[in-house]
Scaffold this motif. Sequence first.
Motif, PDB file in Angstrom:
ATOM      1  N   ASP A 297      18.009 -34.127 -16.767  1.00 52.95           N
ATOM      2  CA  ASP A 297      18.578 -32.776 -16.853  1.00 52.95           C
ATOM      3  C   ASP A 297      19.697 -32.719 -17.893  1.00 52.95           C
ATOM      4  O   ASP A 297      19.983 -33.704 -18.581  1.00 52.95           O
TER       5      ASP A 297
ATOM      6  N   ASN B 226      22.802 -32.792 -17.586  1.00 52.38           N
ATOM      7  CA  ASN B 226      23.954 -33.654 -17.288  1.00 52.38           C
ATOM      8  C   ASN B 226      23.585 -35.135 -17.209  1.00 52.38           C
ATOM      9  O   ASN B 226      24.318 -35.923 -16.617  1.00 52.38           O
TER      10      ASN B 226
ATOM     11  N   GLU C 149      19.730 -28.003 -13.973  1.00 55.94           N
ATOM     12  CA  GLU C 149      20.598 -29.096 -13.543  1.00 55.94           C
ATOM     13  C   GLU C 149      20.155 -29.567 -12.166  1.00 55.94           C
ATOM     14  O   GLU C 149      19.903 -28.763 -11.275  1.00 55.94           O
TER      15      GLU C 149
ATOM     16  N   ASP D 236      20.746 -31.632  -8.594  1.00 55.60           N
ATOM     17  CA  ASP D 236      21.781 -32.119  -7.684  1.00 55.60           C
ATOM     18  C   ASP D 236      21.133 -32.423  -6.334  1.00 55.60           C
ATOM     19  O   ASP D 236      19.923 -32.315  -6.180  1.00 55.60           O
TER      20      ASP D 236
END
Length: 111
Positions: free
Chosen positions: A51, A53, A98, A100
């Motif tokens: 992603d 990040n 992103e 998570d």
Amino acid sequence: MADRSFPVFYCDFLRDLSISSSKPELLAADRLVPLAEQLLVAEDNYLGVVDANEVILQLYLSGREMVVELLFPESTGILQKRMPVEEALVLLENLPDEFDEALLPGATYRG
């Protein structure tokens, strides 16, 4: 949304093809599922999606289930979840920009 893409890396031992995790290549988001369907038929093969990040979503087959892992850049462990192959493909089809912990509800942390 059709023009989204993700860096990917993979290893396909059956076809002797691979893209290194140190040099991932951009792949259109709508090509992730077809690639996974082609790659993740043998237990040694894997697919990694990166992603924005540098968080990695990695998938591989274990028996009749898909193992899906999240690897965070600064972490020593991984979040891991087993799920039906179909569920993993739906996850790939709907990836956010992103990644998570919310991507893998109920996942187990392995240090």
